[in-house]
Write a protein that holds these residues in place. Structure first.
Motif, PDB file in Angstrom:
ATOM      1  N   LEU A 106     -20.245  33.598 -29.778  1.00 33.11           N
ATOM      2  CA  LEU A 106     -20.789  32.384 -29.180  1.00 33.11           C
ATOM      3  C   LEU A 106     -20.809  31.243 -30.198  1.00 33.11           C
ATOM      4  CD1 LEU A 106     -23.745  34.012 -27.214  1.00 33.11           C
ATOM      5  CD2 LEU A 106     -21.442  33.477 -26.391  1.00 33.11           C
ATOM      6  N   THR A 107     -20.703  30.010 -29.682  1.00 30.01           N
ATOM      7  CA  THR A 107     -20.645  28.828 -30.557  1.00 30.01           C
ATOM      8  C   THR A 107     -21.960  28.075 -30.633  1.00 30.01           C
ATOM      9  OG1 THR A 107     -19.972  27.350 -28.763  1.00 30.01           O
ATOM     10  CG2 THR A 107     -18.206  28.498 -29.982  1.00 30.01           C
ATOM     11  N   GLY A 108     -22.924  28.418 -29.779  1.00 30.03           N
ATOM     12  CA  GLY A 108     -24.161  27.657 -29.705  1.00 30.03           C
ATOM     13  C   GLY A 108     -24.097  26.583 -28.629  1.00 30.03           C
ATOM     14  N   GLU A 109     -22.922  26.340 -28.097  1.00 28.07           N
ATOM     15  CA  GLU A 109     -22.703  25.427 -26.968  1.00 28.07           C
ATOM     16  C   GLU A 109     -22.373  26.284 -25.743  1.00 28.07           C
ATOM     17  OE1 GLU A 109     -23.242  22.182 -27.294  1.00 28.07           O
ATOM     18  OE2 GLU A 109     -23.706  22.541 -29.393  1.00 28.07           O
ATOM     19  N   TRP A 110     -22.080  25.652 -24.622  1.00 29.03           N
ATOM     20  CA  TRP A 110     -21.638  26.407 -23.452  1.00 29.03           C
ATOM     21  C   TRP A 110     -20.240  26.955 -23.710  1.00 29.03           C
ATOM     22  CZ3 TRP A 110     -24.519  28.418 -19.950  1.00 29.03           C
ATOM     23  CH2 TRP A 110     -25.718  27.805 -19.589  1.00 29.03           C
ATOM     24  N   ASP A 111     -20.090  28.260 -23.612  1.00 28.60           N
ATOM     25  CA  ASP A 111     -18.804  28.929 -23.762  1.00 28.60           C
ATOM     26  C   ASP A 111     -18.484  29.632 -22.445  1.00 28.60           C
ATOM     27  OD1 ASP A 111     -18.395  28.601 -26.695  1.00 28.60           O
ATOM     28  OD2 ASP A 111     -20.189  29.865 -26.815  1.00 28.60           O
ATOM     29  N   ARG A 112     -17.279  29.411 -21.931  1.00 32.54           N
ATOM     30  CA  ARG A 112     -16.854  30.203 -20.776  1.00 32.54           C
ATOM     31  C   ARG A 112     -16.082  31.390 -21.325  1.00 32.54           C
ATOM     32  NH1 ARG A 112     -12.860  29.041 -15.599  1.00 32.54           N
ATOM     33  NH2 ARG A 112     -13.813  30.637 -14.265  1.00 32.54           N
ATOM     34  N   ILE A 113     -16.688  32.558 -21.209  1.00 33.56           N
ATOM     35  CA  ILE A 113     -16.006  33.751 -21.671  1.00 33.56           C
ATOM     36  C   ILE A 113     -15.305  34.384 -20.473  1.00 33.56           C
ATOM     37  CG2 ILE A 113     -17.576  34.083 -23.613  1.00 33.56           C
ATOM     38  CD1 ILE A 113     -18.909  36.346 -22.053  1.00 33.56           C
ATOM     39  N   ALA A 114     -14.115  34.876 -20.697  1.00 39.13           N
ATOM     40  CA  ALA A 114     -13.321  35.470 -19.619  1.00 39.13           C
ATOM     41  C   ALA A 114     -12.545  36.649 -20.167  1.00 39.13           C
ATOM     42  CB  ALA A 114     -12.371  34.435 -19.027  1.00 39.13           C
ATOM     43  N   PHE A 115     -12.332  37.644 -19.303  1.00 39.27           N
ATOM     44  CA  PHE A 115     -11.596  38.831 -19.702  1.00 39.27           C
ATOM     45  C   PHE A 115     -10.854  39.368 -18.490  1.00 39.27           C
ATOM     46  CE2 PHE A 115     -11.411  43.475 -20.698  1.00 39.27           C
ATOM     47  CZ  PHE A 115     -10.614  43.381 -21.836  1.00 39.27           C
ATOM     48  N   THR A 116      -9.605  39.776 -18.712  1.00 39.49           N
ATOM     49  CA  THR A 116      -8.758  40.322 -17.650  1.00 39.49           C
ATOM     50  C   THR A 116      -8.566  41.811 -17.885  1.00 39.49           C
ATOM     51  OG1 THR A 116      -7.626  38.213 -17.398  1.00 39.49           O
ATOM     52  CG2 THR A 116      -6.483  40.153 -16.553  1.00 39.49           C
ATOM     53  N   ALA A 117      -8.649  42.591 -16.805  1.00 41.62           N
ATOM     54  CA  ALA A 117      -8.513  44.043 -16.904  1.00 41.62           C
ATOM     55  C   ALA A 117      -8.018  44.607 -15.576  1.00 41.62           C
ATOM     56  CB  ALA A 117      -9.856  44.669 -17.257  1.00 41.62           C
ATOM     57  N   THR A 118      -7.584  45.834 -15.598  1.00 44.60           N
ATOM     58  CA  THR A 118      -7.279  46.562 -14.366  1.00 44.60           C
ATOM     59  C   THR A 118      -8.542  47.309 -13.975  1.00 44.60           C
ATOM     60  OG1 THR A 118      -4.953  46.791 -14.967  1.00 44.60           O
ATOM     61  CG2 THR A 118      -5.796  48.291 -13.283  1.00 44.60           C
TER      62      THR A 118
END
Length: 177
Positions: A106-118
């Protein structure tokens, strides 16, 4: 879109459905807490869209998570995402379709975390799991979609929501090109 420099181009998105319901309300019973030692405080700070709708989630320990079962088909390639604001340097994970992402820093700001999987299950979960350590964060805008990359956020309430594919035509603009 001028990403990458060069000639601008239209950034069009495909049709996608956010399979998560109550994507901004983690106090709703649809969100399952892995442990009673999780507290959700609604509407705690301003979210990335400028409204007071981001919830504070306190996990009080690692290996805790919020989970939601969805209509995701096992075997589908899916992408899960959520906006998270936490302490810079701490880590947070997401598990779309039951597959844990590596910890996101995390950066301390708003972070959009995303992950792709089957998908191996029909649920999504997020929290300080899989080696992550951020136990006090703000969350907003959870999304689970079938596809190999995250698209723009699709808000939901009581049901999943589908955004239609962007369509563009170039009729009548010959004088502008």
């Amino acid at each position: 879109d001028y990403t990458g420099g060069g000639c601008p181009h239209i950034l069009a998105e495909p049709q996608r459905t956010n399979l998560i319901t109550y994507s901004e309300d983690y106090t709703n019973a649809i969100w399952i807490k892995s442990n009673a030692a999780i507290t959700v405080t609604p509407n705690s700070i301003t979210s990335p869209d400028g409204t007071l709708t981001a919830d504070r989630v306190q996990y009080f320990a690692t290996n805790r998570f919020l989970r939601q079962n969805t209509s995701l088909t096992v075997g589908a390639i899916c992408t899960g995402s959520v906006w998270v604001k936490g302490t810079a340097g701490q880590t947070f994970s997401i598990a779309p379709g039951g597959i844990d992402s590596p910890p996101f820093t995390l950066t301390g700001e708003w972070d959009r975390i995303a992950f792709t999987a089957t998908a191996v299950t029909n649920f999504i979960l997020f929290g300080p799991v899989g080696g992550s350590n951020a136990t006090d964060v703000y969350v907003w805008g959870a999304q689970l979609e079938v596809g190999s990359y995250a698209t723009s956020y699709i808000p939901t309430v009581a049901s999943s929501v589908t955004r239609n594919q962007d369509q563009f035509t170039r009729d009548g603009i010959g004088s502008l090109i």
